[in-house]
Each structure stands twice: as C-alpha cells, then as structure tokens.
Write a protein that holds these residues in place. Structure first.
Motif, PDB file in Angstrom:
ATOM      1  N   LEU A   1       0.843  -1.194   0.000  1.00  0.00           N
ATOM      2  CA  LEU A   1       0.000   0.000   0.000  1.00  0.00           C
ATOM      3  C   LEU A   1       0.877   1.242   0.000  1.00  0.00           C
ATOM      4  CD1 LEU A   1      -2.838   1.196   0.127  1.00  0.00           C
ATOM      5  CD2 LEU A   1      -2.769   0.898   2.617  1.00  0.00           C
TER       6      LEU A   1
ATOM      7  N   PHE B   1      -1.343   6.629   1.368  1.00  0.00           N
ATOM      8  CA  PHE B   1      -2.455   6.171   2.208  1.00  0.00           C
ATOM      9  C   PHE B   1      -2.059   6.155   3.687  1.00  0.00           C
ATOM     10  CE2 PHE B   1      -3.852   4.874  -1.880  1.00  0.00           C
ATOM     11  CZ  PHE B   1      -5.229   4.939  -1.816  1.00  0.00           C
ATOM     12  N   ILE B   2      -0.790   5.912   3.945  1.00  0.00           N
ATOM     13  CA  ILE B   2      -0.337   5.883   5.342  1.00  0.00           C
ATOM     14  C   ILE B   2      -0.315   7.310   5.891  1.00  0.00           C
ATOM     15  CG2 ILE B   2       1.459   5.035   6.911  1.00  0.00           C
ATOM     16  CD1 ILE B   2      -0.067   2.958   4.937  1.00  0.00           C
TER      17      ILE B   2
ATOM     18  N   LEU C   1      -3.576   8.539   7.281  1.00  0.00           N
ATOM     19  CA  LEU C   1      -4.135   7.921   8.492  1.00  0.00           C
ATOM     20  C   LEU C   1      -4.405   8.934   9.603  1.00  0.00           C
ATOM     21  CD1 LEU C   1      -2.126   4.557   8.761  1.00  0.00           C
ATOM     22  CD2 LEU C   1      -4.533   4.867   8.147  1.00  0.00           C
TER      23      LEU C   1
ATOM     24  N   GLY D   1      -8.949   8.664   5.673  1.00  0.00           N
ATOM     25  CA  GLY D   1      -7.819   7.779   5.383  1.00  0.00           C
ATOM     26  C   GLY D   1      -7.937   6.474   6.154  1.00  0.00           C
TER      27      GLY D   1
ATOM     28  N   VAL E   1      -8.107   2.779   4.407  1.00  0.00           N
ATOM     29  CA  VAL E   1      -7.110   1.731   4.671  1.00  0.00           C
ATOM     30  C   VAL E   1      -7.806   0.514   5.280  1.00  0.00           C
ATOM     31  CG1 VAL E   1      -5.031   1.113   5.965  1.00  0.00           C
ATOM     32  CG2 VAL E   1      -5.180   3.353   4.850  1.00  0.00           C
TER      33      VAL E   1
ATOM     34  N   ILE F   1      -9.182  -1.450   2.517  1.00  0.00           N
ATOM     35  CA  ILE F   1      -8.123  -2.123   1.743  1.00  0.00           C
ATOM     36  C   ILE F   1      -7.587  -3.339   2.514  1.00  0.00           C
ATOM     37  CG2 ILE F   1      -5.804  -1.836   0.752  1.00  0.00           C
ATOM     38  CD1 ILE F   1      -6.666   1.149   0.224  1.00  0.00           C
ATOM     39  N   VAL F   2      -7.491  -3.214   3.833  1.00  0.00           N
ATOM     40  CA  VAL F   2      -7.088  -4.378   4.646  1.00  0.00           C
ATOM     41  C   VAL F   2      -8.077  -5.525   4.429  1.00  0.00           C
ATOM     42  CG1 VAL F   2      -6.890  -5.274   7.019  1.00  0.00           C
ATOM     43  CG2 VAL F   2      -5.889  -3.045   6.443  1.00  0.00           C
TER      44      VAL F   2
ATOM     45  N   ALA G   1       2.211  -2.053   4.539  1.00  0.00           N
ATOM     46  CA  ALA G   1       2.051  -0.603   4.530  1.00  0.00           C
ATOM     47  C   ALA G   1       3.417   0.022   4.297  1.00  0.00           C
ATOM     48  CB  ALA G   1       1.461  -0.130   5.848  1.00  0.00           C
TER      49      ALA G   1
ATOM     50  N   GLN H   1       0.897   5.872  13.337  1.00  0.00           N
ATOM     51  CA  GLN H   1       0.523   5.161  12.109  1.00  0.00           C
ATOM     52  C   GLN H   1       0.574   3.652  12.323  1.00  0.00           C
ATOM     53  OE1 GLN H   1       3.439   6.888   9.515  1.00  0.00           O
ATOM     54  NE2 GLN H   1       2.117   8.579   8.874  1.00  0.00           N
TER      55      GLN H   1
ATOM     56  N   LEU I   1      -2.512   0.962  12.050  1.00  0.00           N
ATOM     57  CA  LEU I   1      -2.395  -0.189  11.129  1.00  0.00           C
ATOM     58  C   LEU I   1      -2.591  -1.496  11.888  1.00  0.00           C
ATOM     59  CD1 LEU I   1       0.638   1.143   9.069  1.00  0.00           C
ATOM     60  CD2 LEU I   1      -1.643   0.653   8.127  1.00  0.00           C
TER      61      LEU I   1
ATOM     62  N   CYS J   1      -3.612  -4.677   9.503  1.00  0.00           N
ATOM     63  CA  CYS J   1      -2.604  -4.755   8.440  1.00  0.00           C
ATOM     64  C   CYS J   1      -1.430  -5.590   8.946  1.00  0.00           C
ATOM     65  CB  CYS J   1      -2.139  -3.339   8.080  1.00  0.00           C
ATOM     66  SG  CYS J   1      -0.782  -3.311   6.891  1.00  0.00           S
TER      67      CYS J   1
END
Ligand code: C2E
Ligand code: CA
Ligand code: CA
Ligand code: CA
Length: 271
Positions: free
Chosen positions: A201, A205-206, A209, A214, A218, A221-222, A234, A242, A246, A251
């Motif tokens: 990713l 995108f990170i 967060l 955001g 994410v 997406i996870v 990530a 972050q 995650l 993630c």
C-alpha cells in the motif's frame, strides 16, 4: 537510524537541452559505475506488526556518484530504463540479493527472511527472467519463496506479459507483490485478473491515516487484501501512531523509517 540518507530530495526540473546533455553524461557515468561496482544494494526492513519480528527486506539500489554524491534510484532507474543499462543493473541487483540471502543464512538467521527485489519493465518482458533467477537460487541452494518480486501498478498496466510472469513464478514457488498500490491513475483491474501474493500500500495512504477518511479507506483495503488472500504491507510508516492504527486495522506488515531506513548488509547483520 534517525538520520536522512540523502536520497529524498525531489529531482530538479531542467530545460530539455540541458537535460539531454546531462542525461548523456549521467548515462556514461552509470555505465562506468556498474563496472566499478559503485552501485550498492541496501536492505530496508519489513516488520510483521503483531510480533515486531523483521520478516524480510526490500532491496533498494543506491548510486554513490563520485562528484554528484548520492543519486536517487528514482532518477537513474528511469534513465537506465530509457537505455539498455537496466538489463545489467537488474541482473546485478538480483545476484546481490541472492548473495545477501546466503549471508543471512550463514549468520544463522532463522527463519530466513525474504528479500523483495523491484522489477523494471524490461525485466517483465524478458521471458528468460524466471529461469535466470532460479539458476541464481539453485546455485546457492536457496528456496525460491525467499525471493519476492515487486512490480508496480503502472508497470502492470503496460506489460501484457505480467500474467505469464506471475504464473511462471507461482509454478516454481516464487511470490509476486503489487507495488505502489493505490497510486497514479490506477484502478482495481490488476487485482481482479492477477493473482498477487502481496499488496504494498503506497505511502500516500499511510500519510492519510491522520484523517478519518484515510483510516476508513485503509480499513477497507485491509479487508480487500484479506478477502483476496494477499498479505498487505504498509509503505512509508514513519510514526508510532501510524503503526498503531495499522495494527488496529489488521494490516500485517509495516515498512518505513519507523521500522528502519535502507541499511547496508553489514548493518543488517549487526542487528
Ligand atoms: P519503491 O519501490 O516504492 O521503494 C520505496 C521507497 O520509499 C524507497 O525510495 C525508500 O527509501 C522510500 N522510503 C522507505 N520508507 C520511507 C519512509 O518512511 N518515508 C519516506 N518518505 N520514504 C520512505 P528509494 O530507495 O529512493 O527508491 C525509489 C524507487 O526506485 C523505488 O520505489 C523503486 O521503484 C525504484 N527502485 C529502487 N531500487 C530499484 C531496483 O533495484 N530496480 C528497480 N527496477 N527499481 C528500483
Ligand atoms: Ca518497491
Ligand atoms: Ca512502493
Ligand atoms: Ca513508490
């Protein structure tokens, strides 16, 4: 590891003619650099978030230019792609990666971490690539699942051979990652038709967060990666906050300055 490695400056824009001249000079310098082994392959650690274990590394090439100093791969890889230099550079990186796996094994790293190498378009189009990599691995008695190949989303869109490459890799047990996921004018097409083992990713995108939007994206997406049975990495994780988010979102892997900068093999072996 808190200091910059000098590769992060944005490339400067130049008039076309100056660029052309500079390009020619850079090209011949790059050719010489390859012969003189001025190219260095660094390893950036990839952490499994739940365990804190370093599961693997991404191989990132560096060029220490005698006068210009550190030249970013973002600059010289593109140049190398416009010439045929990317072929020997690509081969050099893959051979270095295999040698590094041997060194990690000899130092008793168990389980042996994986190393991921970035592929260029030329390499994707080369039908002999997978066999050459297998030859490198077999000569060192290395299992093929320790060498991951990364292909960017934009390359996937431009190279019809990518499906064959993935099928060939899978038939010999080599994993393939979709790099820079979510960037550019991308769509979900590659994930619909191609069977990637891992999704990386993109850092944008990170960075997002810090906003509810955001975090929501994410999170989705996870879930998508899990549904597709893909590991999610990530990229560009720089802060504890972050990593914490995650972790909470589920993630699996994190890569970025928080975990570690790209390191020389010597530094990796010291840890
Ligand atoms: P990439 O594959 O997306 O690699 C990740 C880039 O993000 C690397 O830049 C890495 O140093 C940087 N990075 C890692 N963590 C952080 C972070 O926390 N914050 C920030 N701001 N940046 C972070 P690098 O090393 O300059 O490489 C740039 C690109 O050059 C790579 O992007 C990759 O596409 C290409 N590249 C590097 N090595 C090779 C290679 O051997 N072959 C090919 N074909 N391309 C390569
Ligand atoms: Ca990459
Ligand atoms: Ca990337
Ligand atoms: Ca990138």
């Amino acid at each position: 590891t808190g200091e910059a490695d000098g590769f992060d400056a944005a490339p400067t824009m130049q008039p076309d003619d100056a660029y052309a001249l500079d390009k020619i000079r850079l090209e011949s310098d790059l050719r010489a650099a390859l012969d003189r082994k001025e190219l260095e392959v660094r390893l950036q650690p990839i952490e499994e978030i739940v365990s804190g274990r370093i599961a693997g590394y991404e191989a990132l090439v560096r060029w220490q230019h005698p006068e210009r100093g550190a030249v970013s791969p973002a600059e010289f890889i593109r140049l190398a792609e416009e010439t045929s230099l990317i072929v020997p550079i690509g081969d050099y990186v893959l051979a270095r990666v295999c040698d590094m796996l041997v060194e990690l094994r000899e130092r008793g790293r168990k389980p042996l971490p994986f190393i991921a190498a970035n592929l260029s378009g030329r390499q994707i189009d080369d039908p002999g690539l997978v066999q050459r990599i297998l030859d490198l691995l077999h000569a060192r008695d290395l299992p093929p699942d320790k060498l991951k190949l990364e292909v960017t989303e934009s390359l996937v869109m431009d190279h019809a051979r990518i499906g064959d490459l993935i099928a060939h890799c899978h038939s010999v047990g080599m994993p393939v990652a979709l790099d820079d996921f979510g960037t550019g004018y991308s769509n979900l097409g590659p994930l619909l038709t191609l069977n990637f083992d891992q999704i990386k990713l993109d850092a944008s995108f990170i960075k997002a967060l810090d906003r509810p939007r955001g975090v929501a994206m994410v999170g989705v997406i996870v879930g998508m990666a899990r549904a597709l049975d893909c590991d999610l990495v990530a990229e560009g994780v720089e802060t504890r906050e972050q990593r914490e988010i995650l972790h909470r979102l589920g993630c699996r892997y994190a890569q970025g300055w928080l975990v570690g900068k790209p390191l020389s093999l010597g530094d990796v072996l010291e840890h």
